[in-house]
Motif scaffolding. Structure first.
Motif, PDB file in Angstrom:
ATOM      1  N   GLY A  41     -24.363 -18.380  51.858  1.00 31.41           N
ATOM      2  CA  GLY A  41     -24.109 -19.415  52.842  1.00 31.41           C
ATOM      3  C   GLY A  41     -23.649 -20.739  52.286  1.00 31.41           C
ATOM      4  N   LYS A  42     -23.411 -20.796  50.969  1.00 30.80           N
ATOM      5  CA  LYS A  42     -22.984 -22.051  50.350  1.00 30.80           C
ATOM      6  C   LYS A  42     -21.634 -21.877  49.661  1.00 30.80           C
ATOM      7  CE  LYS A  42     -27.603 -23.944  49.587  1.00 30.80           C
ATOM      8  NZ  LYS A  42     -28.515 -24.577  48.606  1.00 30.80           N
ATOM      9  N   GLU A  43     -21.006 -23.003  49.369  1.00 32.46           N
ATOM     10  CA  GLU A  43     -19.742 -22.960  48.651  1.00 32.46           C
ATOM     11  C   GLU A  43     -19.986 -22.704  47.160  1.00 32.46           C
ATOM     12  OE1 GLU A  43     -17.137 -26.018  51.474  1.00 32.46           O
ATOM     13  OE2 GLU A  43     -17.533 -26.512  49.381  1.00 32.46           O
ATOM     14  N   ARG A  44     -18.961 -22.198  46.521  1.00 33.76           N
ATOM     15  CA  ARG A  44     -19.034 -21.997  45.072  1.00 33.76           C
ATOM     16  C   ARG A  44     -19.158 -23.356  44.394  1.00 33.76           C
ATOM     17  NH1 ARG A  44     -15.033 -17.625  42.435  1.00 33.76           N
ATOM     18  NH2 ARG A  44     -15.975 -16.560  44.234  1.00 33.76           N
ATOM     19  N   GLU A  45     -20.055 -23.446  43.416  1.00 32.99           N
ATOM     20  CA  GLU A  45     -20.259 -24.717  42.743  1.00 32.99           C
ATOM     21  C   GLU A  45     -20.149 -24.564  41.233  1.00 32.99           C
ATOM     22  OE1 GLU A  45     -24.166 -26.261  43.556  1.00 32.99           O
ATOM     23  OE2 GLU A  45     -25.174 -24.668  42.442  1.00 32.99           O
ATOM     24  N   PHE A  46     -19.801 -25.670  40.620  1.00 34.14           N
ATOM     25  CA  PHE A  46     -19.662 -25.739  39.177  1.00 34.14           C
ATOM     26  C   PHE A  46     -21.030 -25.696  38.509  1.00 34.14           C
ATOM     27  CE2 PHE A  46     -18.608 -27.577  35.173  1.00 34.14           C
ATOM     28  CZ  PHE A  46     -19.479 -28.639  34.951  1.00 34.14           C
ATOM     29  N   VAL A  47     -21.096 -24.953  37.389  1.00 36.87           N
ATOM     30  CA  VAL A  47     -22.333 -24.890  36.595  1.00 36.87           C
ATOM     31  C   VAL A  47     -22.107 -25.527  35.230  1.00 36.87           C
ATOM     32  CG1 VAL A  47     -24.009 -23.364  35.482  1.00 36.87           C
ATOM     33  CG2 VAL A  47     -23.151 -22.826  37.782  1.00 36.87           C
ATOM     34  N   LYS A  86     -35.219 -21.149  38.301  1.00 30.08           N
ATOM     35  CA  LYS A  86     -35.862 -21.550  39.545  1.00 30.08           C
ATOM     36  C   LYS A  86     -35.314 -20.713  40.697  1.00 30.08           C
ATOM     37  CE  LYS A  86     -35.942 -26.368  37.906  1.00 30.08           C
ATOM     38  NZ  LYS A  86     -35.530 -27.761  38.225  1.00 30.08           N
ATOM     39  N   PRO A  87     -36.064 -20.582  41.768  1.00 30.48           N
ATOM     40  CA  PRO A  87     -35.535 -19.831  42.927  1.00 30.48           C
ATOM     41  C   PRO A  87     -34.187 -20.377  43.413  1.00 30.48           C
ATOM     42  CG  PRO A  87     -37.882 -20.142  43.171  1.00 30.48           C
ATOM     43  CD  PRO A  87     -37.477 -20.939  41.966  1.00 30.48           C
ATOM     44  N   GLU A  88     -33.980 -21.677  43.303  1.00 31.74           N
ATOM     45  CA  GLU A  88     -32.714 -22.255  43.751  1.00 31.74           C
ATOM     46  C   GLU A  88     -31.541 -21.919  42.836  1.00 31.74           C
ATOM     47  OE1 GLU A  88     -35.637 -23.834  43.272  1.00 31.74           O
ATOM     48  OE2 GLU A  88     -35.325 -25.875  42.474  1.00 31.74           O
ATOM     49  N   ASP A  89     -31.808 -21.257  41.715  1.00 32.36           N
ATOM     50  CA  ASP A  89     -30.725 -20.765  40.865  1.00 32.36           C
ATOM     51  C   ASP A  89     -30.179 -19.423  41.352  1.00 32.36           C
ATOM     52  OD1 ASP A  89     -32.591 -21.963  38.039  1.00 32.36           O
ATOM     53  OD2 ASP A  89     -30.832 -22.909  38.958  1.00 32.36           O
ATOM     54  N   THR A  90     -30.811 -18.859  42.361  1.00 30.66           N
ATOM     55  CA  THR A  90     -30.356 -17.584  42.909  1.00 30.66           C
ATOM     56  C   THR A  90     -28.937 -17.714  43.444  1.00 30.66           C
ATOM     57  OG1 THR A  90     -32.584 -16.822  43.460  1.00 30.66           O
ATOM     58  CG2 THR A  90     -30.748 -15.871  44.709  1.00 30.66           C
TER      59      THR A  90
END
Length: 115
Positions: A41-47, A86-90
């Motif tokens: 549900g989110k856009e692709r983001e830079f890591v 972290k779970p938000e790294d999923t």
């Protein structure tokens, strides 16, 4: 150049994973290489990104200090070492190559972090 990402999996919070992105059809030393991710549900983001081998590596604020980008030109592979997950790294993690007038994406590898 073609990219093949691997190394994802299901881990618990606090664990580590190491992603790999192997290239064929070209030398990664000729490309700026990056890792991106896309959560549901989110856009692709830079890591993280490395403009050239031996150059500076830049990370997003959300992963800086936990993730480490590296290159092995002899193996034509880049890596993303992910610690203290972290779970938000999923997300689905993608590697990216830019250079010589071309842009290439790997197929993505799923990383799921449970709490």
């Amino acid at each position: 150049v073609q990219l093949q990402a691997s190394g994802g999996g299901l881990v618990q919070a606090g664990a580590s994973l190491k992603l790999s992105c192997a290239a064929s059809g070209g030398s990664l030393s000729s490309y700026a290489m990056g890792w991106f991710r896309q959560a549901p549900g989110k856009e692709r983001e830079f890591v993280g990104v490395n403009a050239w081998s031996g150059g500076s590596i830049y990370y997003s604020d959300s992963v800086r200090g936990r993730f480490t980008f590296s290159r092995d030109n002899a193996k034509n592979t880049v890596y993303l070492q992910m610690n203290s997950l972290k779970p938000e790294d999923t997300a689905v993690y993608y590697c990216n190559a830019q250079g010589l007038g071309a842009v290439a994406w790997g197929q993505g590898t799923q990383v799921t972090v449970s709490s």
